[in-house]
Scaffold this motif. Structure first.
Motif, PDB file in Angstrom:
ATOM      1  N   THR A   1      21.070   0.215 -12.132  1.00  0.00           N
ATOM      2  CA  THR A   1      20.383   1.338 -12.870  1.00  0.00           C
ATOM      3  C   THR A   1      19.579   2.146 -12.119  1.00  0.00           C
ATOM      4  O   THR A   1      19.611   3.621 -12.138  1.00  0.00           O
ATOM      5  CB  THR A   1      19.977   0.714 -14.088  1.00  0.00           C
TER       6      THR A   1
ATOM      7  N   ALA B   1      22.722   1.637 -17.888  1.00  0.00           N
ATOM      8  CA  ALA B   1      21.586   1.276 -18.578  1.00  0.00           C
ATOM      9  C   ALA B   1      21.953   0.382 -19.940  1.00  0.00           C
ATOM     10  O   ALA B   1      21.276  -0.567 -20.217  1.00  0.00           O
ATOM     11  CB  ALA B   1      20.816   2.576 -19.052  1.00  0.00           C
TER      12      ALA B   1
ATOM     13  N   THR C   1      13.669   5.208  -7.413  1.00  0.00           N
ATOM     14  CA  THR C   1      14.966   5.013  -7.298  1.00  0.00           C
ATOM     15  C   THR C   1      15.535   4.384  -6.229  1.00  0.00           C
ATOM     16  O   THR C   1      16.580   4.460  -5.640  1.00  0.00           O
ATOM     17  CB  THR C   1      15.903   6.421  -7.612  1.00  0.00           C
TER      18      THR C   1
ATOM     19  N   HIS D   1      11.772   6.985 -19.552  1.00  0.00           N
ATOM     20  CA  HIS D   1      12.629   7.268 -18.372  1.00  0.00           C
ATOM     21  C   HIS D   1      12.092   7.146 -17.176  1.00  0.00           C
ATOM     22  O   HIS D   1      12.144   7.797 -16.051  1.00  0.00           O
ATOM     23  CB  HIS D   1      12.950   8.682 -18.366  1.00  0.00           C
TER      24      HIS D   1
ATOM     25  N   LYS E   1      19.318  12.110 -13.874  1.00  0.00           N
ATOM     26  CA  LYS E   1      18.823  11.333 -15.227  1.00  0.00           C
ATOM     27  C   LYS E   1      19.581   9.804 -15.315  1.00  0.00           C
ATOM     28  O   LYS E   1      19.996   9.373 -14.234  1.00  0.00           O
ATOM     29  CB  LYS E   1      19.730  12.006 -16.384  1.00  0.00           C
ATOM     30  N   ILE E   2      19.080   8.859 -16.139  1.00  0.00           N
ATOM     31  CA  ILE E   2      19.539   7.732 -16.142  1.00  0.00           C
ATOM     32  C   ILE E   2      20.792   7.311 -16.552  1.00  0.00           C
ATOM     33  O   ILE E   2      21.440   7.902 -17.400  1.00  0.00           O
ATOM     34  CB  ILE E   2      18.659   6.848 -17.092  1.00  0.00           C
TER      35      ILE E   2
ATOM     36  N   ALA F   1      12.706   4.619 -14.898  1.00  0.00           N
ATOM     37  CA  ALA F   1      13.438   4.448 -13.610  1.00  0.00           C
ATOM     38  C   ALA F   1      13.438   5.878 -12.826  1.00  0.00           C
ATOM     39  O   ALA F   1      13.757   5.370 -11.563  1.00  0.00           O
ATOM     40  CB  ALA F   1      15.075   4.313 -14.268  1.00  0.00           C
ATOM     41  N   LEU F   2      13.266   6.873 -13.168  1.00  0.00           N
ATOM     42  CA  LEU F   2      13.387   8.036 -12.548  1.00  0.00           C
ATOM     43  C   LEU F   2      12.049   8.137 -11.495  1.00  0.00           C
ATOM     44  O   LEU F   2      12.066   8.922 -10.521  1.00  0.00           O
ATOM     45  CB  LEU F   2      13.464   9.031 -13.338  1.00  0.00           C
TER      46      LEU F   2
ATOM     47  N   SER G   1      20.039   6.086 -10.607  1.00  0.00           N
ATOM     48  CA  SER G   1      19.246   6.974 -11.294  1.00  0.00           C
ATOM     49  C   SER G   1      18.906   8.298 -10.384  1.00  0.00           C
ATOM     50  O   SER G   1      18.100   8.219  -9.663  1.00  0.00           O
ATOM     51  CB  SER G   1      17.987   6.643 -11.919  1.00  0.00           C
TER      52      SER G   1
END
Length: 342
Positions: free
Chosen positions: A306, A319, A226, A220, A313-314, A222-223, A310
């Motif tokens: 995406t 995604a 952002t 995860h 959560k994504i 991407a978190l 984010s």
């Protein structure tokens, strides 16, 4: 894997392209199971009986109790009700059953084609390899899930996830190449060794990029940042070398993984733009070159969306769209390399 293209192969070509479509769906279902945390919901592997979900409340409760014994349930989803469990169970069940359906769709027509003598000798070995690859993919999937069925691992390792993902894309690549060999006439093939070499570099980098896409999903990542175009306010973010070693950082550090994933996206876009310009003189590549440029730009755009969307959560929709265009780009470049094969 040399074979002749002829009209008699039409049914086989349709069959193979159906397989390509089903593998794409399967990979997307895998993405859903990961992003929804559904992958460990089914704690047993029953190749035949597992095709049916629990058929009554007693069976559902028994399945739920088995899930409650593992670390993911105890430390992350301890608040789950039976209804919550049924939701994640559904996605893993669908993922496994779609794999079973793919096996049936490949095996039954294969037997029928042999009986009808539509498959010649040149196709037998590639077909056997295809079934071996499919079986290995299922085995890799179960080994991956089994590794998380304990109290120590809250999720399946992102490394194992990447292996499972790339194995699926390898199967996709093989089936697509096989279908192109049976369907594309030799008049569509062009001699362009320089362009072929460039497409090989692009495909190699794209495979690395897809591995890092799996790392992004598995961790995860991407978190961790952002923002765009900067990464938390910097183009080379801090904290990239904080895991205690270069190998650990490039495989386990969220911010490093996101930096590599973004950088590879820019490099691939540039290389595909060069490939697009260099292929302009070849009319046989008109469709594939236009698709390549369009898909890579869309892929980058969806990646940005995406990341920017984010929060806690994504976003699942962005995604999955990003994952789909990644597979689409891989297939387009496979097509481009096929057209320039010797």
């Amino acid at each position: 894997m040399e074979m002749q293209q002829n009209k008699g192969n039409r049914a086989i070509v349709i069959w193979l392209f159906t397989g390509v479509a089903m593998i794409i769906v399967q990979v997307l279902l895998g993405g859903i199971t990961r992003l929804t945390g559904s992958g460990l919901s089914i704690t047993e592997w029953k190749p035949i009986l597992g095709a049916l979900p629990p058929m009554n409340e007693v069976a559902w409760q028994a399945a739920f109790e088995k899930y409650q014994q593992i670390g993911q349930s105890k430390y992350i989803n301890s608040h789950f009700t039976l209804s919550d469990f049924k939701w994640i169970y559904f996605w893993e069940w669908l993922h496994r059953n779609w794999a079973r359906l793919i096996g049936i769709v490949f095996f039954v027509p294969f037997v029928w084609f042999i009986i009808k003598k539509k498959i010649d000798r040149s196709m037998i070995n590639p077909m056997i390899v295809l079934f071996i690859l499919g079986g290995l993919q299922g085995l890799i999937g179960w080994i991956m899930v089994k590794s998380g069925l304990n109290e120590e691992n809250l999720y399946v390792s992102h490394i194992r996830l990447a292996i499972h993902f790339i194995a699926a894309l390898g199967l996709l690549w093989y089936v697509l190449w096989f279908a192109l060999k049976l369907s594309m006439p030799s008049s569509r093939i062009v001699q362009a060794p320089g362009l072929r070499k460039l497409s090989g570099w692009i495909l190699g980098l794209l495979v690395v990029q897809l591995v890092y896409g799996a790392f992004m999903a598995g961790l995860h990542a991407a978190l961790a940042a952002t923002t765009w175009p900067s990464i938390n306010g910097a183009f080379v973010p801090s904290g990239m070398f904080s895991q205690g070693g270069f190998l650990a950082d490039i495989t386990h550090n969220q911010i490093t993984i996101q930096f590599i994933h973004r950088t590879l996206a820019y490099v691939l876009t540039l290389l595909i733009a060069v490939w697009y310009l260099r292929s302009a003189r070849l009319p046989q590549l008109a469709a594939v070159r236009a698709l390549a440029l369009l898909v890579v730009l869309l892929q980058v755009f969806l990646g940005v969306l995406t990341v920017l969307n984010s929060g806690i959560k994504i976003p699942l929709g962005f995604a999955l769209a990003h994952q789909f265009t990644g597979m689409a780009l891989l297939m387009v470049m496979i097509w481009g390399r096929f057209v320039t094969r010797p």
